[in-house]
Design a protein around this motif. Sequence first.
Motif, short mmCIF file in Angstrom:
data_model
loop_
_atom_site.label_atom_id
_atom_site.label_comp_id
_atom_site.label_asym_id
_atom_site.label_seq_id
_atom_site.Cartn_x
_atom_site.Cartn_y
_atom_site.Cartn_z
N PHE A 75 0.38 9.82 -3.55
CA PHE A 75 -0.43 9.77 -2.34
C PHE A 75 -1.88 10.19 -2.58
CE2 PHE A 75 3.91 9.89 -0.93
CZ PHE A 75 3.93 8.93 0.05
N HIS A 76 -2.33 10.05 -3.83
CA HIS A 76 -3.74 10.26 -4.17
C HIS A 76 -4.47 8.96 -3.91
CE1 HIS A 76 -7.38 10.83 -6.54
NE2 HIS A 76 -7.11 12.13 -6.57
N ARG A 77 -5.38 8.98 -2.94
CA ARG A 77 -5.96 7.72 -2.48
C ARG A 77 -6.91 7.11 -3.50
NH1 ARG A 77 -6.79 8.57 4.08
NH2 ARG A 77 -4.70 9.42 4.44
N GLY A 78 -7.58 7.92 -4.28
CA GLY A 78 -8.47 7.38 -5.30
C GLY A 78 -7.70 6.60 -6.36
N ARG A 79 -6.60 7.21 -6.84
CA ARG A 79 -5.80 6.51 -7.85
C ARG A 79 -5.09 5.30 -7.25
NH1 ARG A 79 -4.59 11.86 -9.37
NH2 ARG A 79 -2.58 11.76 -8.33
N THR A 80 -4.71 5.41 -5.98
CA THR A 80 -4.06 4.28 -5.31
C THR A 80 -5.01 3.09 -5.22
OG1 THR A 80 -2.64 5.74 -4.02
CG2 THR A 80 -2.96 3.50 -3.19
N ALA A 81 -6.27 3.36 -4.84
CA ALA A 81 -7.26 2.29 -4.76
C ALA A 81 -7.47 1.65 -6.12
CB ALA A 81 -8.58 2.84 -4.22
N GLU A 82 -7.51 2.47 -7.17
CA GLU A 82 -7.69 1.93 -8.53
C GLU A 82 -6.49 1.06 -8.92
OE1 GLU A 82 -8.27 3.60 -13.12
OE2 GLU A 82 -8.23 4.99 -11.41
N ALA A 83 -5.27 1.52 -8.57
CA ALA A 83 -4.07 0.74 -8.92
C ALA A 83 -4.03 -0.59 -8.19
CB ALA A 83 -2.82 1.56 -8.59
N LEU A 84 -4.59 -0.62 -6.96
CA LEU A 84 -4.60 -1.86 -6.17
C LEU A 84 -5.83 -2.72 -6.48
CD1 LEU A 84 -3.47 -0.41 -2.71
CD2 LEU A 84 -2.12 -1.87 -4.24
N HIS A 85 -6.72 -2.22 -7.37
CA HIS A 85 -7.92 -2.96 -7.76
C HIS A 85 -8.85 -3.21 -6.57
CE1 HIS A 85 -6.01 -3.53 -11.64
NE2 HIS A 85 -4.96 -4.07 -11.04
N ILE A 86 -8.97 -2.19 -5.72
CA ILE A 86 -9.90 -2.26 -4.59
C ILE A 86 -10.68 -0.95 -4.55
CG2 ILE A 86 -8.47 -3.84 -3.23
CD1 ILE A 86 -7.44 -1.48 -1.64
N SER A 87 -11.76 -0.93 -3.76
CA SER A 87 -12.54 0.29 -3.63
C SER A 87 -11.84 1.27 -2.71
CB SER A 87 -13.93 -0.03 -3.07
OG SER A 87 -13.83 -0.45 -1.71
N ARG A 88 -12.22 2.53 -2.82
CA ARG A 88 -11.61 3.54 -1.96
C ARG A 88 -11.93 3.26 -0.49
NH1 ARG A 88 -12.33 9.82 -3.42
NH2 ARG A 88 -11.66 8.89 -5.40
N LYS A 89 -13.14 2.81 -0.21
CA LYS A 89 -13.51 2.50 1.17
C LYS A 89 -12.65 1.37 1.72
CE LYS A 89 -17.45 1.16 4.06
NZ LYS A 89 -18.89 0.81 4.08
N THR A 90 -12.43 0.33 0.89
CA THR A 90 -11.57 -0.78 1.34
C THR A 90 -10.16 -0.29 1.62
OG1 THR A 90 -12.87 -2.36 0.05
CG2 THR A 90 -10.65 -3.04 0.69
N LEU A 91 -9.67 0.60 0.77
CA LEU A 91 -8.33 1.16 1.00
C LEU A 91 -8.27 1.91 2.33
CD1 LEU A 91 -5.44 1.86 0.11
CD2 LEU A 91 -6.39 3.83 -1.10
N TYR A 92 -9.29 2.75 2.60
CA TYR A 92 -9.31 3.49 3.86
C TYR A 92 -9.31 2.53 5.06
CZ TYR A 92 -10.38 7.79 1.29
OH TYR A 92 -10.32 8.87 0.46
N ILE A 146 0.83 -1.21 0.00
CA ILE A 146 0.00 0.00 0.00
C ILE A 146 0.86 1.25 0.00
CG2 ILE A 146 -1.62 1.35 1.39
CD1 ILE A 146 -2.94 -1.27 2.22
N VAL A 147 1.93 1.26 0.81
CA VAL A 147 2.82 2.42 0.85
C VAL A 147 3.45 2.67 -0.52
CG1 VAL A 147 4.99 3.29 1.80
CG2 VAL A 147 3.29 2.27 3.32
N GLU A 148 3.90 1.60 -1.18
CA GLU A 148 4.51 1.76 -2.49
C GLU A 148 3.50 2.24 -3.52
OE1 GLU A 148 6.47 -1.88 -3.43
OE2 GLU A 148 8.12 -1.52 -2.04
N ALA A 149 2.26 1.74 -3.44
CA ALA A 149 1.23 2.20 -4.36
C ALA A 149 0.89 3.67 -4.12
CB ALA A 149 -0.02 1.33 -4.22
N LEU A 150 0.83 4.08 -2.86
CA LEU A 150 0.61 5.50 -2.54
C LEU A 150 1.72 6.36 -3.11
CD1 LEU A 150 -0.56 5.13 1.17
CD2 LEU A 150 -1.92 6.16 -0.66
N TRP A 151 2.95 5.89 -2.96
CA TRP A 151 4.10 6.66 -3.46
C TRP A 151 4.02 6.82 -4.97
CZ3 TRP A 151 8.06 5.88 -6.87
CH2 TRP A 151 9.14 6.75 -6.78
N ARG A 152 3.69 5.73 -5.68
CA ARG A 152 3.65 5.79 -7.14
C ARG A 152 2.52 6.67 -7.65
NH1 ARG A 152 4.40 0.30 -6.50
NH2 ARG A 152 2.24 -0.13 -7.08
#
Length: 585
Positions: free
Chosen positions: A558-575, A549-555
């Motif tokens: 630190f935009h959480r919406g794009r991070t959730a999309e990159a991890l293939h999960i919902s924004r709520k699940t990421l939070y 998650i930290v590496e995905a945030l960095w890439r």
Amino acid sequence: MGEQGLFIKWITVSDMSDDGLLIGAAVGSGIAAQTAEIGGADLLLAVNAGRMRNMGAPSIASMLPCHSATAMTDAFAAREILPRVSIPVLLGVNCWDAEADPGSVVERISEQGFAGAVNFPNAALMPRAMRQLLDRAGRGARCEIDMLARVQAAGHVALFYCGTKDHARAAAEAGIDMILLNFGWNAGGSIGHARRASIEEVGLVARDYAALIRRIHPRARILLEGGPVVSADDLGRVASIASLDGYVGGSTLDRMPYEESVTNRIASYRLAGSRQIRLTRQQEKILRWGAGHGLIGRSNPMIACLEHLEALSGTARSVAVALEKGTPLGPVLSALDRTGRDAPQIDAAGEPAAHVSRRLFGRDDAGGHEGGLLTCGETVVLRDVHRSLPSLQRRLARSLSNGALVTSRRRRRMRVTARILFVFERAADEPAIPADLHPELGAHLSGWVVRIPPLRQRIEDLPALMAAIAAKAGLADDALPPLSAGSMQRLRRHAWPGNEAELERVIGRLAARSSHHDVSVTDIDGLLDAGEVAGTGFERSSELEKRQIVEALWRNDFHRGRTAEALHISRKTLYNKMARLGLSD
């Protein structure tokens, strides 16, 4: 449009040939350009990052206000590169320059004989906040695309450095024929960046971007550069996931090969100039004796250790062995006592004190006396006895000093016939005898301690140790890929905190590689890192998830919406995951 422009235009808009990917090299000097052409590069990028690498600075210095990018690139590109090569050369164009003008850029390219232009330095390599500032100032990616569109419209080649999906879409809509997907500064080498994304992640992102670009601009040619792709094997793995038309190397084609080459040359000269140690007959005899027990090496520390071990092997007295973590104990025990390797062992740190006491001294109760190991007449290996109770240590010291054991209940006196081999896991900079060992036991062992030198103190034994470990594992002579002089020198300079155990892990990873390719210094760095990680135990699933998650945030800045999309999960699940893993702040 000159011959270079015609040539590069043809190879980028026609079907790819059987030669495979189009290969470009981002260079900063005449010698790098000539070498790249000899090696078979299809085109060259004359960019200020290449010049900065030639000056000994990291590529990222090309983004800093330490030199005029336009003046620097114009000077070396026209003077050093164009006169020395016959393949197409693209000029790095700095759109941040206040005087940058599309008309003057096209004129410079035409007059000096460049095949086209590439946006460098560029916004793709900037953090998201900086890209936004540049966009608001009219000097961001949109400006770069407009500049390259003018270059292409004039009949020259335009190559666009692309870092985001929005940039990819804008470049495709503008009709840019060559789009370079850049994944950041290269990892590896002496001044390379840390690896942030995996090869598989790069492949998936490249596939996503390529599909978007080709839907909009089917004739576009898509190339790749940067990030963790530092070898032909890495590129092959990405190409197996994403459909690519080419690859551009910067650090991977001029800095890292240069580092590797010079390192290998100097290391080979050093090895060629080293004198063979002349050994006496007695030392040769000692070495044969040690090898018979599995103790490998001809270094001075190893010879001294073997001489000490041989002297102590002739006594029936209890002795102590101090060695670092990861140093094999079996050969040492065999050298001290032929039965030592298979002797009963007691771990005073891992077993309850009552259990240790019963095994050593036996048990004396109403039913009679049950003998312990001290009176068994065998060799006994006792690990970390200083972790046991002081009363037990004192009783053991007195029993060994007196040569007799007095039973606790019947006060029966029994002769001590066992030979104790005390083992202490001690770092080389620690006293061989632990400070918390009972003073009477410490006094009994004083002068009867042999210290096994760690691997880093006998590093010249490394080749022989590697061969011995490979042979013991049953590997064929050609099972390990060849190591260059530079790679071996990198192994020699490693601290080896895990000693032979760590070396075994490295050899295991080497055996898993193809034996047809030499192992580079960069490859060795990766193998050593893997070994050090393995030495700490398996990573817990929560730690792995947190790191991902930290590496995905960095890439994703630190935009959480794009991070959730990159991890293939919902924004709520990421939070929820971030809260559970302590990443909410």
